[in-house]
Design a protein around this motif. Structure first.
Motif, mmCIF file in Angstrom:
data_model
loop_
_atom_site.group_PDB
_atom_site.id
_atom_site.type_symbol
_atom_site.label_atom_id
_atom_site.label_comp_id
_atom_site.label_asym_id
_atom_site.label_seq_id
_atom_site.Cartn_x
_atom_site.Cartn_y
_atom_site.Cartn_z
ATOM 1 N N PRO A 83 84.346 11.773 30.711
ATOM 2 C CA PRO A 83 84.904 10.756 31.842
ATOM 3 C C PRO A 83 85.875 11.539 32.454
ATOM 4 O O PRO A 83 86.828 12.116 32.019
ATOM 5 C CB PRO A 83 85.711 9.423 31.096
ATOM 6 N N GLU A 109 88.593 10.584 35.813
ATOM 7 C CA GLU A 109 89.003 9.512 36.628
ATOM 8 C C GLU A 109 89.067 10.103 38.074
ATOM 9 O O GLU A 109 89.595 11.426 38.358
ATOM 10 C CB GLU A 109 90.403 9.179 36.232
ATOM 11 N N GLN A 116 84.684 3.203 29.364
ATOM 12 C CA GLN A 116 86.071 3.055 28.527
ATOM 13 C C GLN A 116 86.956 2.386 29.280
ATOM 14 O O GLN A 116 87.224 1.859 30.339
ATOM 15 C CB GLN A 116 86.465 4.621 28.803
ATOM 16 N N ASN A 158 85.516 17.400 21.963
ATOM 17 C CA ASN A 158 86.180 17.806 23.313
ATOM 18 C C ASN A 158 86.908 18.623 23.480
ATOM 19 O O ASN A 158 87.938 18.634 22.913
ATOM 20 C CB ASN A 158 86.443 16.447 24.103
ATOM 21 N N ASN A 163 87.357 22.658 26.301
ATOM 22 C CA ASN A 163 87.184 23.951 26.602
ATOM 23 C C ASN A 163 85.645 24.500 26.250
ATOM 24 O O ASN A 163 85.571 25.604 25.759
ATOM 25 C CB ASN A 163 88.172 24.981 25.816
ATOM 26 N N GLY A 195 83.731 18.310 30.041
ATOM 27 C CA GLY A 195 84.229 17.932 31.491
ATOM 28 C C GLY A 195 84.350 19.038 32.418
ATOM 29 O O GLY A 195 83.384 19.382 33.082
ATOM 30 N N ARG A 196 85.458 19.706 32.506
ATOM 31 C CA ARG A 196 85.493 20.949 33.451
ATOM 32 C C ARG A 196 84.416 21.846 33.452
ATOM 33 O O ARG A 196 84.028 22.395 34.626
ATOM 34 C CB ARG A 196 86.705 21.473 33.342
HETATM 35 C C1 LIG Z 1 90.756 15.035 36.641
HETATM 36 C C2 LIG Z 1 90.488 14.569 35.427
HETATM 37 C C3 LIG Z 1 90.274 13.057 34.940
HETATM 38 C C4 LIG Z 1 90.186 12.586 33.754
HETATM 39 N N1 LIG Z 1 89.941 11.151 33.653
HETATM 40 C C5 LIG Z 1 89.606 10.772 32.140
HETATM 41 C C6 LIG Z 1 89.187 9.398 31.816
HETATM 42 O O1 LIG Z 1 89.265 8.563 32.713
HETATM 43 N N2 LIG Z 1 89.129 9.147 30.554
HETATM 44 C C7 LIG Z 1 89.260 10.067 29.548
HETATM 45 O O2 LIG Z 1 89.302 9.766 28.421
HETATM 46 N N3 LIG Z 1 89.539 11.190 29.670
HETATM 47 C C8 LIG Z 1 89.688 11.805 31.128
HETATM 48 N N4 LIG Z 1 89.981 12.918 31.603
HETATM 49 C C9 LIG Z 1 90.012 14.001 30.398
HETATM 50 C C10 LIG Z 1 88.424 14.633 30.270
HETATM 51 O O3 LIG Z 1 87.429 13.641 29.770
HETATM 52 C C11 LIG Z 1 88.400 15.787 29.064
HETATM 53 O O4 LIG Z 1 88.877 15.171 27.807
HETATM 54 C C12 LIG Z 1 89.246 16.941 29.465
HETATM 55 O O5 LIG Z 1 88.903 17.371 30.832
HETATM 56 C C13 LIG Z 1 89.077 18.179 28.379
HETATM 57 O O6 LIG Z 1 87.753 18.399 28.291
HETATM 58 P P1 LIG Z 1 87.263 19.619 29.011
HETATM 59 O O7 LIG Z 1 87.907 20.877 28.585
HETATM 60 O O8 LIG Z 1 85.868 19.769 28.795
HETATM 61 O O9 LIG Z 1 87.478 19.646 30.639
HETATM 62 C C14 LIG Z 1 90.230 13.448 32.412
HETATM 63 C C15 LIG Z 1 90.403 15.011 32.938
HETATM 64 C C16 LIG Z 1 90.788 15.241 34.121
HETATM 65 C C17 LIG Z 1 90.794 16.721 34.637
#
Ligand SMILES: Cc1cc2nc3c(=O)[nH]c(=O)nc-3n(C[C@H](O)[C@H](O)[C@H](O)COP(=O)(O)O)c2cc1C
Length: 330
Positions: free
Chosen positions: A7, A9, A64, A193, A195, A218-219
């Protein structure tokens, strides 16, 4: 191992999810950015629109909720159940200053006894199963020791652990040892979750934790929208990337202002997408654009004409993003 889109936002709203799902096969579930229940217990038209299952269908979506108030959580879970959802995810991870200041998101991790009371109420009365996405503490990874027994007391449908503290935001390496501890001690289906930026990262995780229910990305998926497709044996297809970009723009432009809303949204996406390009200056040129009419042809040209790097270069994100599986405690 299941692979979910994290997710995010402001980024992974309904249009984004649907267009991504249509262009890049392989993602098991798209997790919805948090829903923050209003005090008057009404869904706004915008929240309603984002919660409509649309093309992906309910079974590929996980909504969520972000709140510190059990009554608000229970109301939101009922509203989600009415819409047909069969699971509600609790956000215990959001690190934003305003959210934490109000005691929500990772702010709920500050006091394990208060968290215990909160979970007791929601797990006693929730109309649908509850899953949890959490960090490992607020200030110090050692807090995880006091949080684990609290989480262990409840029938959590699925637990997703982002093994960083709130203080660490999304920077640096992750505390993979804390994740392994959760895998050892907790009986719930567990999602990892943090990196995961390449198919090799995902493969490495699966090798280290063969029993894992899944991973949440995510990223990595913003930088390379084909990442999960590639994990599933597919390839990164330029035409799919262009279709994704153009369809997303077309959808946003039907109801958002080009310069006031579409441009900032695309800049946020391109902050990651540009990591796939060998030309490190491309992002700077995109960032400088003040008009959508200037940004769009430049971005489209980059997608059409650039060579892509084999993997997105996350070292450029200026966050010392280091992969957990090669640098941390494994
Ligand atoms: C811009 C942005 C918005 C995010 N919004 C949410 C959210 O709404 N709910 C949530 O649980 N995590 C949110 N996260 C966290 C991501 O879901 C994830 O946990 C985080 O990016 C780390 O994972 P990654 O390394 O795969 O990016 C957000 C992260 C970013 C950068």
């Amino acid at each position: 191992m299941k692979l979910d889109f994290a997710p995010m936002e402001g980024i992974t709203g309904r249009d984004f999810r649907e267009v991504h799902g249509a262009c890049f096969p392989g993602v098991d579930r798209y997790r919805l950015p948090f829903l923050s229940p209003a005090a008057d217990h009404h869904l706004t038209p915008r929240q309603r629109r984002d919660l409509e299952p649309g093309a992906l269908g309910l079974s590929r979506l996980l909504p969520q909720v972000l709140t510190k108030d059990p009554a608000d959580f229970l109301w939101a879970a009922s509203a989600l159940a009415e819409l047909g959802y069969t699971q509600a995810d609790l956000n215990l991870g959001c690190p934003s200053g305003t959210v934490v200041g109000k005691g929500k998101g990772s702010g709920l991790l500050r006091d394990p006894a208060a968290l215990d009371r909160f979970l007791e109420t929601i797990f006693t009365a929730a109309p649908i199963p509850v899953s949890v996405k959490t960090r490992i503490g607020l200030e110090d990874p050692a807090e995880w020791e006091s949080l684990l027994p609290v989480l262990a007391r409840y029938p959590i449908r699925e637990l997703t652990v982002h093994p960083r503290t709130r203080r660490e935001l999304y920077k640096g390496g992750v505390h993979f040892d804390a994740f392994l501890e959760a895998a050892k001690l907790l009986p719930f289906p567990l999602y990892y979750n943090g990196n995961l930026f390449t198919p090799a990262d995902v493969q490495g995780l699966e090798t280290v934790c063969p029993g894992l229910a899944g991973a949440v990305i995510g990223r990595g998926l913003l930088a390379d929208p084909a990442l999960v497709t590639r994990c599933r044996g597919g390839s990164r297809d330029r035409e799919a990337l262009i279709a994704f970009h153009e369809e997303l723009a077309e959808r946003y432009l039907t109801y958002m202002h080009p310069d006031g809303a579409v441009l900032p949204k695309f800049k946020e996406l391109w902050m990651y997408l540009a990591l796939l390009l060998p030309d490190e200056k491309a992002w700077k040129r995109l960032r400088k654009c003040a008009k959508w009419a200037e940004f769009h042809p430049l971005a489209l040209g980059l997608l059409r004409d650039s060579e892509f790097l084999p993997e997105a270069d996350f070292s450029r994100l200026n966050q010392q993003s280091v992969n957990c599986l090669t640098t941390e405690s494994v």
